[in-house]
Design a protein around this motif. Sequence first.
Motif, PDB file in Angstrom:
ATOM      1  N   SER A 123       4.712  10.463   5.302  1.00 48.09           N
ATOM      2  CA  SER A 123       5.318  10.339   3.982  1.00 48.09           C
ATOM      3  C   SER A 123       4.375  10.857   2.896  1.00 48.09           C
ATOM      4  O   SER A 123       4.226  10.228   1.863  1.00 48.09           O
ATOM      5  CB  SER A 123       5.689   8.871   3.744  1.00 48.09           C
ATOM      6  N   GLY A 124       3.721  11.982   3.187  1.00 46.12           N
ATOM      7  CA  GLY A 124       2.750  12.507   2.221  1.00 46.12           C
ATOM      8  C   GLY A 124       1.652  11.492   1.971  1.00 46.12           C
ATOM      9  O   GLY A 124       1.147  11.346   0.868  1.00 46.12           O
ATOM     10  N   LEU A 125       1.294  10.773   3.030  1.00 47.36           N
ATOM     11  CA  LEU A 125       0.377   9.634   2.928  1.00 47.36           C
ATOM     12  C   LEU A 125      -1.081  10.096   2.800  1.00 47.36           C
ATOM     13  O   LEU A 125      -1.588  10.823   3.650  1.00 47.36           O
ATOM     14  CB  LEU A 125       0.536   8.769   4.186  1.00 47.36           C
TER      15      LEU A 125
ATOM     16  N   GLU B 144      -8.648   1.494   2.081  1.00 45.35           N
ATOM     17  CA  GLU B 144      -7.821   0.285   2.281  1.00 45.35           C
ATOM     18  C   GLU B 144      -6.743   0.539   3.335  1.00 45.35           C
ATOM     19  O   GLU B 144      -6.464  -0.328   4.166  1.00 45.35           O
ATOM     20  CB  GLU B 144      -7.117  -0.135   0.981  1.00 45.35           C
ATOM     21  N   ARG B 145      -6.133   1.697   3.305  1.00 41.03           N
ATOM     22  CA  ARG B 145      -5.095   2.017   4.292  1.00 41.03           C
ATOM     23  C   ARG B 145      -5.705   2.153   5.682  1.00 41.03           C
ATOM     24  O   ARG B 145      -5.100   1.732   6.666  1.00 41.03           O
ATOM     25  CB  ARG B 145      -4.362   3.301   3.881  1.00 41.03           C
ATOM     26  N   ALA B 146      -6.905   2.753   5.758  1.00 42.30           N
ATOM     27  CA  ALA B 146      -7.572   2.918   7.052  1.00 42.30           C
ATOM     28  C   ALA B 146      -7.910   1.557   7.659  1.00 42.30           C
ATOM     29  O   ALA B 146      -7.985   1.393   8.875  1.00 42.30           O
ATOM     30  CB  ALA B 146      -8.836   3.756   6.885  1.00 42.30           C
TER      31      ALA B 146
ATOM     32  N   MET C 237       1.683  13.528  -9.952  1.00 41.63           N
ATOM     33  CA  MET C 237       2.229  13.625  -8.598  1.00 41.63           C
ATOM     34  C   MET C 237       1.562  14.752  -7.825  1.00 41.63           C
ATOM     35  O   MET C 237       0.835  15.563  -8.397  1.00 41.63           O
ATOM     36  CB  MET C 237       3.756  13.770  -8.600  1.00 41.63           C
ATOM     37  N   GLU C 238       1.805  14.794  -6.534  1.00 34.82           N
ATOM     38  CA  GLU C 238       1.296  15.866  -5.690  1.00 34.82           C
ATOM     39  C   GLU C 238       1.785  17.214  -6.229  1.00 34.82           C
ATOM     40  O   GLU C 238       2.961  17.334  -6.616  1.00 34.82           O
ATOM     41  CB  GLU C 238       1.843  15.692  -4.267  1.00 34.82           C
ATOM     42  N   GLY C 239       0.903  18.236  -6.231  1.00 41.82           N
ATOM     43  CA  GLY C 239       1.269  19.559  -6.730  1.00 41.82           C
ATOM     44  C   GLY C 239       2.579  20.099  -6.172  1.00 41.82           C
ATOM     45  O   GLY C 239       3.455  20.520  -6.941  1.00 41.82           O
TER      46      GLY C 239
END
Length: 272
Positions: free
Chosen positions: A112-114, A119-121, A201-203
């Motif tokens: 999901s474009g993660l 913290e997620r790791a 947001m992401e490019g």
Amino acid sequence: MNKWGKLSMGLLLAASVLAGCGSNNNANEPAKETGNGGNAAAAKKLILGTSADFPPYEFHKVIDGKDTIVGFDIDIAKDIAADMGATLEIKDLPFDSLLNELSSGRVDMVISGLSPTPERAEAVGLSDIYYKAEQAVVVREADKDKFATMDSLKGAKIGIQTGSIQEDIAKGIEGAKLTSLGKISEIVMQLQSNRVDASIMEGPVAKSFVKNVKGLVITDAKPEVTDDGYVIGVKKGNDELLNQVNTTLARLIKEGKVDQYVAAASELAEAE
Ligand code: ARG
């Protein structure tokens, strides 16, 4: 006993014989199923969790009259499923719920474009990086020069997706007033209706939205991030799936497939 009496006796008998047959069949069924290991393997299912509000990564598109979830993350997910001999099931969920769904086992992987954050790791298993992109700032056309640097965003009203790294970037901007929303499309509407002045947001996502939405542009401001690149999440400890994911990713990157998928999905996202 008269004629009708005999007939109904006969029907009763027939009914009880039928019922007997039925229960025998039912008793046999589970044995049949467990005996058929080949079928169970063929039915292997891989459940993808994604937030399909994110063109060209994952988004909804009507294809042949049918609402379909497409995007380059979805192409990658299909390859992973194919390499495993599994069928892919896609669940469209709010972005900020995805890692919980993973930990509770309701989805098998998250694409999901993660972005990989420490913290997620800590919370889930993260794959190798499969793609990199820069961050962008989106504003109304008239404000393009006003918000040309990150400094100029100080005190601005900024819309961002709940639970995203963009939320953290925006929190680091002095005096910024944040509006956290579940979907990128909601942020775009807030921009159009003057309720927020800028979004991060992401490019590739920014490009896709400004192409399709009149009156919005990307400014020259460049948000800095340390967690660049995108990864795939699996449940913590599911090393078998993580290895499979990394093997497929390595193959796709080597074959130049990821760049191909990105180009095709960008075109699809920009087409009417
Ligand atoms: N890259 C950002 C993050 O990981 C945003 C991802 C949002 N993805 C989405 N499908 N809406 O926080």
